[in-house]
Design a protein around this motif. Structure first.
Motif, short mmCIF file in Angstrom:
data_model
loop_
_atom_site.label_atom_id
_atom_site.label_comp_id
_atom_site.label_asym_id
_atom_site.label_seq_id
_atom_site.Cartn_x
_atom_site.Cartn_y
_atom_site.Cartn_z
N SER A 115 -12.93 0.27 -4.22
CA SER A 115 -12.13 1.48 -4.37
C SER A 115 -11.24 1.38 -5.61
O SER A 115 -10.87 0.30 -6.04
CB SER A 115 -11.27 1.71 -3.13
OG SER A 115 -10.36 0.64 -2.95
N ALA A 116 -10.91 2.54 -6.16
CA ALA A 116 -10.05 2.61 -7.34
C ALA A 116 -8.76 3.34 -6.97
O ALA A 116 -8.81 4.43 -6.40
CB ALA A 116 -10.74 3.32 -8.48
N PRO A 117 -7.60 2.77 -7.25
CA PRO A 117 -6.34 3.44 -6.92
C PRO A 117 -6.10 4.65 -7.83
O PRO A 117 -6.59 4.71 -8.95
CB PRO A 117 -5.29 2.35 -7.14
CG PRO A 117 -5.90 1.45 -8.16
CD PRO A 117 -7.38 1.47 -7.90
N SER A 118 -5.32 5.60 -7.34
CA SER A 118 -5.01 6.80 -8.12
C SER A 118 -3.96 6.52 -9.19
O SER A 118 -3.90 7.21 -10.21
CB SER A 118 -4.52 7.91 -7.20
OG SER A 118 -3.39 7.48 -6.46
N GLY A 119 -3.13 5.53 -9.00
CA GLY A 119 -2.10 5.13 -9.97
C GLY A 119 -1.99 3.63 -10.00
O GLY A 119 -2.84 2.91 -9.47
N PHE A 120 -0.93 3.13 -10.64
CA PHE A 120 -0.75 1.69 -10.72
C PHE A 120 -0.54 1.12 -9.33
O PHE A 120 0.21 1.66 -8.51
CB PHE A 120 0.45 1.34 -11.59
CG PHE A 120 0.68 -0.15 -11.67
CD1 PHE A 120 -0.07 -0.93 -12.53
CD2 PHE A 120 1.64 -0.76 -10.88
CE1 PHE A 120 0.13 -2.30 -12.61
CE2 PHE A 120 1.85 -2.13 -10.94
CZ PHE A 120 1.09 -2.90 -11.81
N GLU A 121 -1.22 0.00 -9.07
CA GLU A 121 -1.14 -0.63 -7.75
C GLU A 121 -1.17 -2.14 -7.91
O GLU A 121 -2.10 -2.71 -8.49
CB GLU A 121 -2.32 -0.15 -6.90
CG GLU A 121 -2.31 -0.67 -5.47
CD GLU A 121 -3.47 -0.10 -4.67
OE1 GLU A 121 -3.38 1.06 -4.23
OE2 GLU A 121 -4.49 -0.80 -4.51
N ALA A 122 -0.14 -2.80 -7.41
CA ALA A 122 -0.10 -4.25 -7.37
C ALA A 122 -0.54 -4.73 -6.00
O ALA A 122 -0.47 -3.99 -5.02
CB ALA A 122 1.30 -4.76 -7.68
N GLY A 123 -0.99 -5.96 -5.94
CA GLY A 123 -1.43 -6.48 -4.65
C GLY A 123 -1.81 -7.94 -4.76
O GLY A 123 -1.35 -8.66 -5.64
N ARG A 124 -2.69 -8.38 -3.85
CA ARG A 124 -3.13 -9.76 -3.82
C ARG A 124 -4.57 -9.81 -3.35
O ARG A 124 -5.12 -8.80 -2.86
CB ARG A 124 -2.26 -10.60 -2.88
CG ARG A 124 -2.40 -10.22 -1.40
CD ARG A 124 -1.54 -11.08 -0.50
NE ARG A 124 -1.74 -10.75 0.91
CZ ARG A 124 -2.62 -11.34 1.71
NH1 ARG A 124 -3.41 -12.30 1.23
NH2 ARG A 124 -2.73 -10.99 2.98
N ILE A 125 -5.21 -10.98 -3.51
CA ILE A 125 -6.58 -11.19 -3.02
C ILE A 125 -6.59 -12.45 -2.17
O ILE A 125 -5.97 -13.47 -2.53
CB ILE A 125 -7.58 -11.35 -4.19
CG1 ILE A 125 -7.53 -10.13 -5.11
CG2 ILE A 125 -9.00 -11.55 -3.66
CD1 ILE A 125 -8.38 -10.29 -6.36
N GLU A 126 -7.29 -12.40 -1.07
CA GLU A 126 -7.48 -13.58 -0.21
C GLU A 126 -8.97 -13.91 -0.15
O GLU A 126 -9.80 -13.01 0.03
CB GLU A 126 -6.93 -13.31 1.19
CG GLU A 126 -7.04 -14.51 2.13
CD GLU A 126 -6.40 -14.25 3.49
OE1 GLU A 126 -6.38 -15.18 4.31
OE2 GLU A 126 -5.94 -13.11 3.71
N ILE A 127 -9.29 -15.19 -0.32
CA ILE A 127 -10.67 -15.66 -0.26
C ILE A 127 -10.85 -16.43 1.05
O ILE A 127 -10.17 -17.43 1.28
CB ILE A 127 -11.02 -16.56 -1.45
CG1 ILE A 127 -10.61 -15.90 -2.76
CG2 ILE A 127 -12.51 -16.91 -1.44
CD1 ILE A 127 -11.28 -14.60 -3.04
#
Length: 903
Positions: free
Chosen positions: A704-716
């Motif tokens: 998915s692509a966010p509509s605006g700036f989006e910060a976050g994290r990834i878990e493996i």
């Protein structure tokens, strides 16, 4: 004498503008002019000035100034004092301020050094250099370098001195000739009581030259009226107005305003009107043609003009008007940088004029000048309204300078209040009674005090000697490393890049030491930075590579051993090659160059070594119109398998940012599992499976692509009984001059993490804390002696700016601890605030450092420098030697410019 000095001010100012224009035209149309031709031009200008002096100035009787002899002495003493402080400051800071070496002198060096390719300046990715700025000051500086035969710093310093004190001399002598000596001296003292004006002069920027040409244009209009509408002086006024437009973009606004005011203010027969307009345009036309040609054929669009998409929204925003209006009021209240606001001196001076004038009525000319200044301020106001730049930054970095553009002209206008319509001072022959003399002495004394006091502050603002020690050439540096970080900066004056590696050899001690190095690329100021972690040697590893579309991958393999290393590597499937690295040697190259010769646009580099080697991989990017960017790609080692979940604690997507996740399998078996993407608030946005063949790389993105700036994290999350792959997230915004690229490596979660942080007025570090658990976690963040609690949302990411922590109120460096009752993944994001007020992410690193004593690569010289930071877990220092080694294994001398424990 005053008329001779006034004429010299006019002649020098106009000659400087003419020299600038002819140098620019000759360079553009023919090529770099010879010094002999410039000397002949100066002789011709001097001869022309002599003819003008004999025809227009010499016949005028001098104004009487004998009664102001005491005030003249005070003025002369204060002027010499300020001039001395000016010279001291220029001596201590010969390259001026930021704008001098990043804009004006940079443009001058293109003109002087560029030869036939000087116009490459306009296509270079110098987003900070305002390539649309007019070239009066750069062309004048370049012509000075041509005359003396070298680009010495003395020339821009001399130009700054001439314009700064030329403005003072022009103000004093013009008021002296148009009114009387007392007014001229008081006007000069008021300008001297404005230390920011002279401080700006030492910065070697174009603001003071613009103030000079604005004042000169107004003075020439006054003199034209004095000499009964002298057409030649009107032509010179047009020439001066053109030079204002050729100095800065703000000069274009002045040109429009003064032209409109000139046309609207003529109340004479039509025949005379056309004659005066014609003479003004005759002087203006040649310079205006140069400005138009420069703007239309050479320069890129101005940053404000290129942001027209925001004009409508900004014009309709009432909060911007209120914010700008409030800032204008505050800025005027604190204007000048003096102990006493110079506006108070102006008010006191007006009272004196009213007391000592036989007729203090305001004439049309004064109203005309005031209207010009008011229209200029109005124009500045609306520039702030529509600016696409950060409004707070734009106001903070420019408003006081804009006021300085107009300040000498305002003082001149006030000093000439009370002039009759014929242009002569009504009070010139008024008797000076005893009490009026006392008033004059008090006014002069007051203004002299106001001038001298802040002038001492000008000396105090001379840059203090840097904290760094004097650079010295060393190949080995002894260091004592404890809990607090020890920093050492290395550089080289060489024009070419010199590279190698470094190692920290401890003395006999069991204490461990960790370290980071920051490899900086500085074509002007810090543009790109990559973090290199001190690591331990490995015998086998895997790393991804990428080429094409501006991307390239380089590698440095360092053999820190006393025996040679036989490295077997593969960049193509089932095709092994060998390279031998001598004892204490290094191999550094792009992977598409020998000895590696990768032909694929992307793939995986696999290596095995007969003995442990330290390896660094860098991903670089440079697109059209972007800066040169660097980022570290983590090397995967099969010897360090991870069975628990690992995390990328920070990613950014949307608003021009994209994140690619590179999953690397260093094992001989297929690895599988899931990669899960979370927003900063903690909600899951994407989850997808992965399957990675042996010794291979898989690149993943969120669906998915966010509509605006989006910060976050990834878990493996690896499948059961499988190790987790190595992960590197590539965060990129690779469009235009503000392009950025950083990588964030995976990190394990822990209940106690320690991070090195560094911050200053332009650079800062944010702490990113990722919470993989399903419940909120309270994290204690800060120094050991002072910390603060923060709540990290369940599954989310919390950004902690250093300024929000205790004892982080001044530039420094330190070790920050993050503790919690539940494991957290922690990383640091280093950012830089550039010359446009934009905050740019430049590099990242995690708290999960592998530990080691080898810095696999560093570079100095050729716009590169490297900072090394060492720290340990124990309060007892571990002593040792930091050694710098060439790729051949020989010691390498570097300039060490700082060794210090800051806290």
């Amino acid at each position: 004498m005053p008329r001779t000095m006034l004429f010299l001010c006019i002649a020098i100012g106009l000659s400087a503008g003419i020299l600038s224009c002819t140098f620019f035209l000759w360079t553009w149309l023919v090529g770099t002019p010879a010094a002999g031709g410039l000397w002949l031009e100066l002789v011709a200008l001097a001869a022309l000035a002599a003819v003008l002096f004999r025809s227009r100035f010499k016949s005028e009787p001098p104004s009487s100034g004998g009664r102001y002899r005491a005030a003249s002495v005070v003025f002369l003493v204060v002027s010499l004092f300020v001039a001395g402080l000016f010279i001291v400051r220029v001596r201590d800071s010969p390259r001026g301020g930021w704008d001098a070496w990043a804009i004006w002198n940079l443009h001058a060096r293109f003109l002087y050094r560029g030869g036939e390719r000087w116009t490459d300046m306009f296509t270079a990715p110098f987003f900070w250099a305002h390539l649309d700025y007019p070239l009066l000051v750069p062309s004048l500086v370049a012509s000075g370098w041509t005359l003396v035969g070298s680009d010495t710093t003395a020339i821009p310093s001399f130009v700054a001195f001439i314009f700064t004190f030329g403005t003072l001399a022009l103000l004093v002598t013009s008021v002296f000739c148009l009114a009387n000596g007392g007014r001229g001296i008081a006007a000069g003292l008021i300008l001297l009581a404005t230390p920011d004006f002279f401080l700006q002069g030492t910065y070697q920027m174009a603001d003071v030259p613009l103030a000079f040409y604005i004042l000169l244009t107004i003075v020439l209009f006054y003199l034209s009226d004095k000499f009964e509408n002298d057409g030649l002086l009107l032509a010179l006024a047009g020439l001066s107005a053109g030079f204002a437009a050729w100095t800065k973009n703000e000069g274009l606004l002045f040109l429009v305003v003064i032209t409109v005011r000139f046309l609207a203010g003529i109340h004479k027969p039509l025949r005379i009107i056309w004659r005066e307009i014609g003479m003004f345009c005759c002087g203006l036309a040649p310079v205006l043609w140069i400005v138009v040609a420069f703007k239309s054929l050479l320069s890129p669009p101005n940053d404000i003009v290129s942001g027209t998409g925001l004009f409508a929204a900004h014009l309709k925003d009432p909060e911007r008007y209120a914010q700008i209006g409030a800032y204008f009021v505050h800025g005027i209240a604190v204007f000048g940088g003096a102990i006493v606001n110079p506006l108070i001196a102006v008010a006191a001076y007006l009272i004196y004029i009213r007391l000592s004038s036989a007729d203090s009525h305001t004439v049309r000319k004064q109203l005309g000048t005031i209207s010009v200044l008011a229209l200029m301020l109005t124009g500045y106001f609306f520039v702030y309204v529509v600016t696409p730049n950060d409004l707070d930054w734009h106001l903070d970095t420019s408003f006081q300078r804009l006021l300085l553009h107009l300040w000498p002209t305002l003082v001149f206008c006030v000093a000439c209040s009370g002039l009759g319509l014929e242009g002569r001072a009504v009070v010139a022959d008024a008797p000076v009674t005893v009490w009026k003399g006392r008033v004059l002495n008090f006014a002069v004394g007051f203004v002299a005090f106001a001038a001298i006091s802040p002038s001492i502050g000008l000396l105090k603002r001379t840059p203090a000697p840097p904290l760094e020690t004097k650079p010295s050439a060393q190949s080995v540096v002894r260091m004592s490393v404890g809990e607090e970080p020890v920093s050492i900066v290395t550089s080289s004056p060489a024009q070419t890049v010199q590279s190698g590696y470094a190692r920290f050899d401890r003395d006999e001690s069991d204490a461990s030491v960790s370290g980071l190095s920051f490899l900086d690329y500085r074509p002007h100021d810090l543009e790109s930075e990559v973090t290199v972690v001190a690591s331990a040697p490995i015998s086998a590893g895997v790393l991804p590579f990428r080429f094409g579309e501006g991307y390239k991958t380089s590698i440095a393999i360092t053999n820190p051993n006393s025996a040679s290393a036989d490295v077997t590597f593969s960049v193509e499937s089932n095709h092994d090659e060998h390279v031998e690295i001598p004892a204490n040697g290094q191999v550094t190259a792009y992977l598409d160059e020998p000895p590696f010769n990768a032909r694929n646009r992307e793939g995986t580099f696999v290596f095995h070594s007969s003995i442990g080697v330290a390896v660094l991989s860098l991903l670089t990017f440079q697109g059209k119109g972007t800066p040169f960017l660097m980022a570290n790609v983590r090397v995967a080692s099969a010897a360090a398998a991870r069975t628990q979940s690992v995390h990328i604690p920070y990613v950014a997507r949307g608003a021009g940012w994209s994140t690619e996740l590179m999953l690397v399998n260093p094992t001989p078996v297929v690895l599988s599992g899931h990669h899960r993407w979370y927003r900063a608030a903690g909600d899951l946005t994407d989850s997808a499976p992965y399957s990675i063949p042996p010794h291979a790389t898989v690149i993943c993105q969120a669906a998915s692509a966010p509509s605006g700036f989006e910060a976050g994290r990834i878990e493996i999350v690896a499948n059961r009984n499988m190790p987790a792959p190595y992960e590197t997230a590539v965060l990129a915004a690779t469009s235009g001059a503000q392009a950025r690229m950083v990588t964030v490596s995976d990190t394990k979660s822990a209940m106690d993490s320690t991070l090195y942080v560094e911050w200053s007025h332009s650079a800062d570090t944010d702490i990113e804390i990722a919470n993989p658990s399903r419940h909120a976690v309270t994290a204690r963040v800060g120094l050991v002696s002072a910390a603060k609690d923060f709540v990290v949302p369940p599954g989310g990411v919390l950004t902690v700016p250093l300024v929000s922590l205790p004892h982080f109120d001044k530039p420094d460096q330190a070790m920050v601890h993050v503790t919690a009752a539940s494991p957290l993944a922690v990383a640091a994001l280093r950012s830089l605030t550039d010359g446009f007020g934009h905050r740019r992410l430049i590099t990242t690193y995690s708290a999960d450092l592998p530990g080691g004593s080898i810095f696999p690569h560093f570079a100095i010289g050729g716009l590169f420098d490297t900072e090394f930071v060492l720290f340990g877990p124990n309060p007892t220092p571990a002593s040792g030697l930091l050694k710098f080694i060439r790729p051949t294994g020989q010691p390498m001398e570097v300039l060490v410019s700082r060794v210090e424990n800051k806290k």
